[in-house]
Every structure is written in structure tokens, then in C-alpha cells.
Design a protein around this motif. Structure first.
Motif: not given
Length: 246
Positions: A154-179
Motif C-alpha cells: 500500500g505504499m504511495t509512489d513517493r513512499q516507494r521512491l524514498f523507502r525502496v527505490e532510492l535506498p536499493l539504487a544507492m550503491p549504483v548511484i554512489l558508483a557514478g558519484v565516485r567516477l
């Protein structure tokens, strides 16, 4: 012992870098053979520590701005209402990577003047692509089962983004930041051609006076910073990946 060796080498590199920045005179005997006609072996036109801190500040400001814009743009184009703008977004961030930083400086100086601002613009544009592409990859390759579970909870789109999508994607995002950070550390040196306070001052001074010791100092400090920051962000990335179960 082998497991600790990389950490020991990084600690040694950090200690040597700090010692050189705080007391560069200690290393004069090592650099003296590289100079001629009694030229100074240690950069003497300013503080190496101050230039290093200003160099890092410039890179940090540009990287933070690139993160905000690139991550926001990637989020927008991965939403249903923004999917049609993906090709345009890719084209825009690619321009920053393909347009030479020297040309950006040349165009920015008349509008912004000499100093740090043109350098920030160049580093910002140059750092967008890796962060954008990695954020896009991280958000579009999430496990479907996890996304379905979030919707089922029952998560809203905003809740899925900040509680699920961004936390799971964070390692990949950080790899881009590192580069992006490593690229910016090296690219920032050209900012000194438009009077920005970076370690490029040391390299340019060495080139102008044919002083190899100055060029080596500037290059080695930037290289050491790149290695240490790259390894530090890699360690954070590994921790986030373990927490995300990747």
C-alpha cells in the motif's frame, strides 16, 4: 596480513600526503635533484595545504550540484509522466561530457569573470553524465518482486521512491558519484588557467619555469587525493550494497 595490506597502504599514503601538505620542507631532499640552477624544489608561491583545500572545495561544490540535478533528472524520466523526456535528458547530459572543459571555461569567463565560477560550471557539466546514467541504471534495474511487494503493502509512489527505490539504487548511484569526483579532481586543475585557486597553480608554475619538481608535486597531490577519495567512496558503496542485499 594480505587482507590488511591495502588498508595499510592507504593509511601510509594518507600519512605521507598530510605530512607533505603540512611540512613540505621535509621532502625537499627528494625533489632537489629534479631542479636546476638552484631553483626552489618546493612550491613557494603559496600554501600547498590551502590550495589543496580550495581544490577540494571547488570539486565538492560542483559535485553536489551535479548530484542534485542528475539524480532529480533521472528520477523524473523514470516516472511514467517523464519517460518521454529520456532521450532529451540523455542528450543534455552528454553535451556536458563531450564539450571540452577548456571550451566551457572560454565561454563562461566573459559571462562570469575570472576565478572559481567558470571552473564550477565546467566541473558541473562534466560530472552530470556518470551520475545520471548510474542513477538511471539503479532505478530501472530494481527487482520486480520488491517493487510488487511495495505496491502490495500500500505504499504511495513517493513512499516507494524514498523507502525502496532510492535506498536499493544507492550503491549504483554512489558508483557514478565516485567516477564523477575522480574526473573532477583531475579536471579542476585547468581552472587555474582562469585564476581559480586549485592545485593547477602548482603545475602551471612548474611548466612556466621549467621546474619538474613543481609539476610533480601538483600531479602527485591530485593523484593521491583521487586514490584516497575513490577508495573511501568504494568502501561506503560496499557497505550500502551489503545493507541493500546486493
Amino acid at each position: 596480513m594480505r587482507a590488511w595490506l591495502p588498508s595499510l597502504l592507504r593509511a601510509a599514503l594518507l600519512a605521507i600526503l598530510l605530512a607533505f601538505l603540512v611540512s613540505p620542507g621535509w621532502f625537499e631532499p627528494l625533489l632537489k635533484p629534479l631542479v636546476q640552477d638552484n631553483a626552489p624544489a618546493i612550491y613557494n608561491q603559496g600554501s600547498l595545504l590551502t590550495l589543496t583545500l580550495l581544490h577540494l572545495r571547488t570539486v565538492a561544490i560542483a559535485t553536489i550540484a551535479a548530484i542534485i540535478v542528475a539524480v532529480t533528472l533521472a528520477i523524473l524520466v523514470t516516472r511514467p509522466f517523464g519517460a518521454e523526456f529520456l532521450p532529451l535528458s540523455r542528450s543534455l547530459v552528454n553535451v556536458g561530457q563531450t564539450f571540452p572543459p577548456v571550451a566551457v571555461l572560454a565561454l563562461a569567463v566573459p559571462a562570469l569573470g575570472f576565478g572559481e565560477k567558470p571552473t564550477l560550471v565546467a566541473l558541473f557539466l562534466y560530472g552530470l553524465l556518470p551520475i545520471f546514467e548510474n542513477t538511471l541504471t539503479g532505478l530501472t534495474t530494481l527487482p520486480p518482486s520488491v517493487m510488487e511487494a511495495a505496491r502490495g503493502a500500500g505504499m504511495t509512489d513517493r513512499q516507494r521512491l524514498f523507502r525502496v527505490e532510492l535506498p536499493l539504487a544507492m550503491p549504483v548511484i554512489l558508483a557514478g558519484v565516485r567516477l564523477s569526483v575522480v574526473i573532477s579532481l583531475a579536471t579542476a586543475t585547468i581552472g587555474s588557467t582562469v585564476a581559480a585557486k586549485t592545485l593547477g597553480e602548482v603545475i602551471i608554475a612548474g611548466l612556466q619555469s621549467n621546474n619538474i619538481a613543481f609539476v610533480l608535486q601538483g600531479g602527485l597531490i591530485v593523484g593521491a587525493l583521487a586514490v584516497l577519495i575513490y577508495d573511501g567512496l568504494s568502501a561506503i558503496e560496499a557497505v550500502l550494497a551489503r545493507r541493500a542485499g546486493l
